[in-house]
Design an enzyme around this catalytic site. Structure first.
Site, mmCIF file in Angstrom:
data_model
loop_
_atom_site.group_PDB
_atom_site.id
_atom_site.type_symbol
_atom_site.label_atom_id
_atom_site.label_comp_id
_atom_site.label_asym_id
_atom_site.label_seq_id
_atom_site.Cartn_x
_atom_site.Cartn_y
_atom_site.Cartn_z
ATOM 1 N N LYS A 78 0.862 -1.187 0.000
ATOM 2 C CA LYS A 78 0.000 0.000 0.000
ATOM 3 C C LYS A 78 0.892 1.228 0.000
ATOM 4 O O LYS A 78 1.991 1.215 0.572
ATOM 5 C CB LYS A 78 -0.871 0.015 1.264
ATOM 6 C CG LYS A 78 -2.168 0.754 1.091
ATOM 7 C CD LYS A 78 -3.220 -0.127 0.447
ATOM 8 C CE LYS A 78 -4.583 0.526 0.406
ATOM 9 N NZ LYS A 78 -5.619 -0.364 -0.091
ATOM 10 N N GLY A 174 -24.894 2.518 2.039
ATOM 11 C CA GLY A 174 -23.938 3.177 1.151
ATOM 12 C C GLY A 174 -24.205 2.812 -0.299
ATOM 13 O O GLY A 174 -24.109 1.652 -0.683
ATOM 14 N N GLY A 176 -22.597 4.060 -3.118
ATOM 15 C CA GLY A 176 -21.543 4.663 -3.940
ATOM 16 C C GLY A 176 -21.244 3.795 -5.142
ATOM 17 O O GLY A 176 -22.123 3.105 -5.667
ATOM 18 N N VAL A 178 -19.692 0.979 -5.493
ATOM 19 C CA VAL A 178 -19.968 -0.450 -5.335
ATOM 20 C C VAL A 178 -21.416 -0.680 -4.914
ATOM 21 O O VAL A 178 -22.123 -1.511 -5.493
ATOM 22 C CB VAL A 178 -19.016 -1.081 -4.294
ATOM 23 C CG1 VAL A 178 -19.311 -2.572 -4.143
ATOM 24 C CG2 VAL A 178 -17.561 -0.873 -4.686
#
Ligand code: NAD
Length: 340
Positions: A78, A174, A176, A178
């Protein structure tokens, strides 16, 4: 810093700065045992450098677990770029980051994450080929949603005896990139949808286009439903929210849904089946990893289908061992990563 690396079993930590563009970047490579480290690049403001390093290390470790259980020949990494208070030329900053990635010779491959976009990846791509999710490569979110949908079917099979979702009630938190794509697939399968989002416009769209029922954000987690699908932020499941859940299973896209590891046991004690987040939401990673290797859509789709099979396997182990699927997933990932 070495203590932090040791406790996360992190392989390498790279830091770079460039006063001309304002770049201050951290690349954490957790493991390269299964292949080169792949993971997103965050571009966020941090209170101090330590918090940024800690974030990079923890997220890199999570990527190793996710790639291992997704059956990818990929390690976990990351990157965190500390967002300056002011930046003159964002493109130049990401180009400098591209040069940093190139200097690692392919040990780390980057992708979009919080605060970065495909346009940023395009800037990085001017200096290295070790980058995914560029504008040309496309958005991985629909693939994440496809994987979550397959995972919800597996969850329904174990919990209710059938993978047919028709007539089940699913609460999606949510809407968004996805969450909305997932809600579309659920609606098409005949699911009764409950939805919430902090953005009233997204909710309105789901009500009008998908026949969903809107629920206030603060009420969604406690709404009676068959399956709860958290697709907003992480950390939504803590002792308090778990005590108020009225669902038979939790299966959603959000990363790091459990506030602590012990929450998995609390869900288990309440008889709520939990789909480990990094297993069910691995569709996006599968997409970027395979696409980066030059695989076509048929190979990607076939690999995505394995998410459901992997969950079935985890659920079977969890039932046999009378423990949470999250514990089984961690153990399996650790065996693949460390051979223990
Ligand atoms: P997004 O930012 O596009 O959407 C998140 C949505 O959740 C937003 O519309 C936001 O308003 C809403 N939201 C946030 N908190 C909420 C709350 N308390 N109640 C109701 N709604 C809330 O993000 P995304 O790309 O759709 O990702 C969703 C989650 O899935 C994130 O946790 C992300 O880390 C994880 N994830 C995404 C991908 C991917 O391919 N995009 C892959 C793996 C995991």
């Amino acid at each position: 810093m070495f203590a932090m690396m040791e406790s996360a079993r992190l392989e390498a930590l790279h830091l770079a700065q460039d006063p001309v563009t304002g770049l201050r970047a951290i690349i954490a490579i957790h493991s390269s045992r299964l292949g080169p480290a792949l993971g997103g690049c965050r571009y966020l403001a941090y209170a101090d450098t330590d918090s940024a390093v800690r974030d990079a290390i923890q997220l890199a470790r999570g990527m190793s677990y996710k790639a291992a259980l997704a059956g990818l020949a990929q390690g976990g990494g990351k990157a965190v770029i500390i967002r300056p208070a002011h930046v003159d030329n964002r493109g130049a900053l990401f180009e400098a980051f591209g040069r940093m990635i190139e200097s690692l010779g392919g040990a780390y491959i980057t992708a979009v994450d919080s605060g970065t976009s495909s346009a940023d990846m395009d800037c990085i791509a001017q200096h290295t080929r070790h980058v995914t999710s560029t504008t040309a490569a496309g958005d991985p979110s629909p693939h994440t949603a496809m994987g979550v949908y397959a995972g919800i079917r597996s969850t329904a099979l174990v919990r209710f005896g059938s993978a047919d979702l028709d007539g089940l009630r699913v609460a999606v938190q949510g809407l968004g990139h996805v969450g909305f794509a997932l809600a579309e697939q659920l609606a098409a399968a005949g699911v009764e949808l409950l939805v919430s989002d902090l953005d009233a416009g997204r909710v309105q769209l789901a009500v009008e286009q998908l026949g969903a029922r809107a629920v206030a954000p603060e009420a969604l987690l406690g709404s009676p439903c068959d399956i709860l699908a958290p697709c907003g932020l992480g950390g939504v499941l803590d002792a308090q929210t778990v005590a108020g859940l009225q669902c038979a299973a939790v299966a959603g896209a959000a990363n790091n849904q459990l506030a602590t590891g012990e929450i998995a046991d609390e869900l288990d004690a309440r008889g709520i089946l939990y789909a480990p987040d990094y297993v069910i939401n691995s569709g996006g990673l599968i997409y970027v990893a395979l696409q980066h290797r030059g695989e076509g859509l048929p190979a990607i789709t076939a690999h995505l289908a394995q998410i459901g099979l992997r969950l079935n396997e985890l659920y079977a182990h969890a039932q046999a061992e009378k423990c949470s699927p999250a514990r089984v997933a961690d153990r399996l990932a650790e065996r693949l990563l460390y051979g223990t």
